[in-house]
Design an enzyme around this catalytic site. Structure first.
Site, PDB file in Angstrom:
ATOM      1  N   ARG A 157      15.315 -18.863  22.722  1.00 48.67           N
ATOM      2  CA  ARG A 157      16.118 -20.004  23.150  1.00 48.67           C
ATOM      3  C   ARG A 157      17.403 -19.562  23.855  1.00 48.67           C
ATOM      4  NH1 ARG A 157      15.719 -23.574  17.659  1.00 48.67           N
ATOM      5  NH2 ARG A 157      13.508 -24.057  17.752  1.00 48.67           N
ATOM      6  N   ARG A 214      21.368 -24.786  24.511  1.00 54.32           N
ATOM      7  CA  ARG A 214      22.537 -25.612  24.233  1.00 54.32           C
ATOM      8  C   ARG A 214      23.811 -24.842  23.876  1.00 54.32           C
ATOM      9  NH1 ARG A 214      20.171 -29.488  19.776  1.00 54.32           N
ATOM     10  NH2 ARG A 214      19.255 -27.499  19.160  1.00 54.32           N
ATOM     11  N   TYR A 267       2.086 -30.981  15.278  1.00 55.60           N
ATOM     12  CA  TYR A 267       2.775 -32.056  16.005  1.00 55.60           C
ATOM     13  C   TYR A 267       1.781 -33.126  16.458  1.00 55.60           C
ATOM     14  CZ  TYR A 267       7.055 -29.264  16.266  1.00 55.60           C
ATOM     15  OH  TYR A 267       8.196 -28.558  15.957  1.00 55.60           O
TER      16      TYR A 267
END
Length: 350
Positions: free
Chosen positions: A35, A39, A159
């Protein structure tokens, strides 16, 4: 079982991370962070505010390429990791995908109550991701390895069955016990689309791929064999038949003691370790010369300072005698200070 230890390979000599995936040791080890495009970077947050939601950016090749490249402009990482999401595959299989602010992804209809036969595949949804790969490849330096990825079938299935993420994956685990034939059908559909998805990434320009099995740790040993090891092994075998020179990293998060079976039976070229794995144990128990990746606790990176230094040194010391890619044990968290990433780069690269 011992992995062979080859000498330097001229065709990967200018890509340190790719060389390690092919069995070479490098000092210092190459590094990237899961990642790493995300963010914790202010430039990512600014782009997201300007461009809209996560899914809009993932399907926009211009935006997704820019996000993929952002961390490489700040840090001397040895790999770029494609900015995308593991749920692109169920979206292509025919489930509707959305992201709910503050709650995460949603897939509809959940397959706990719906038939897989009712889904209409939309394979065109894979094409923008391949276009992103082409854009990034055109801008990468020759020394940077380009990593593509997909979710492993078990994690993607959790999921698809629940329609969203869950900590215990109870819906998928229950379906696998109660109706293993139906669950096998879901797994096989995921395998087929994943193989084509990864092949498209390679054709568009990635150098290696990673299979993320983020929920592998939730399964009992016999279920782990059936739903993690066996599907991964089938994907690796089929992928290698198409792309024999492209390495595969397997990342079965939470596998613990089952890592030995995973390493020996899936055929992956390298194995990613999460932060709960003792690196000393891993070096002792995993096949000699098998490249490993990991496995700093993301919270140690947030802590920085002496805690980061000692944790980093322990990992580097444990894997000093085998091919090693330095990484986190899971994704970098959004509260991670930029200065601590800079400290980590100094610790690893010297």
């Amino acid at each position: 079982m011992a992995w062979p230890s080859p000498g330097p390979s001229p065709n990967v000599a200018d890509k340190p991370l790719l060389a390690v995936l092919k069995g070479e040791r490098r000092d210092p080890p190459p590094m990237w962070l899961m990642r790493q495009a995300g963010r914790y970077l202010p430039e990512y947050r600014a782009l997201r505010a300007a461009r809209g939601g996560f899914l809009d950016m993932a399907y926009n090749p211009e935006a997704a390429a820019e996000i993929t490249l952002q961390p490489l402009r700040r840090f001397p990482f040895d790999a770029a990791i494609l900015f995308s999401d593991i749920l692109i595959v169920p979206h292509a299989i025919g489930q509707e995908l959305s992201f709910v602010a503050g709650e995460g992804p949603r897939l509809a209809p959940p397959l706990a109550d719906a038939s897989l036969d009712g889904l209409q595949p939309v394979l065109e949804r894979l094409e923008p991701i391949w276009a992103t790969v082409e854009r990034v490849k055109a801008e990468l330096s020759p020394q940077t390895t380009f990593l593509g990825f997909a979710g492993s079938p078990w994690t993607v299935a959790t999921y698809m069955v629940a329609g969203q993420g869950s900590r215990e994956q109870a819906e998928a685990r229950s379906l696998a016990y109660q109706d293993p034939g139906r669950f096998e059908e879901i797994i096989r559909r995921i395998e087929a689309v994943t193989l084509d998805y990864l092949s498209g990434q390679v054709r568009a320009g990635v150098d290696a791929i990673q299979l993320f099995d983020s929920w592998a740790g939730s399964l009992a040993p016999s279920e782990f064999e059936r739903w993690v090891i066996a599907p991964t092994a089938r994907i690796v075998e089929a992928f290698r038949a198409r792309h024999p020179e492209t390495p595969v990293i397997g990342f079965p998060k939470g596998a613990g003691g089952k890592l030995r079976a995973y390493a020996g039976e899936t055929g992956v070229d390298a194995i990613g370790l999460d932060e709960t794995v003792d690196p000393v144990w891993a070096d002792r128990e995993l096949p000699r010369n098998l490249p490993v990746q990991g496995n700093l606790d993301p919270l140690a990176l947030i802590a920085g300072g002496e805690a980061l230094g000692s944790a980093t040194k322990r990992i580097l010391d444990a894997f000093a005698a085998r091919p090693h890619i330095f990484n986190l044990g899971h994704g970098i968290q959004q509260t991670t200070p930029i200065a601590h990433v800079e400290q980590l780069v100094r610790l690893v690269k010297g």
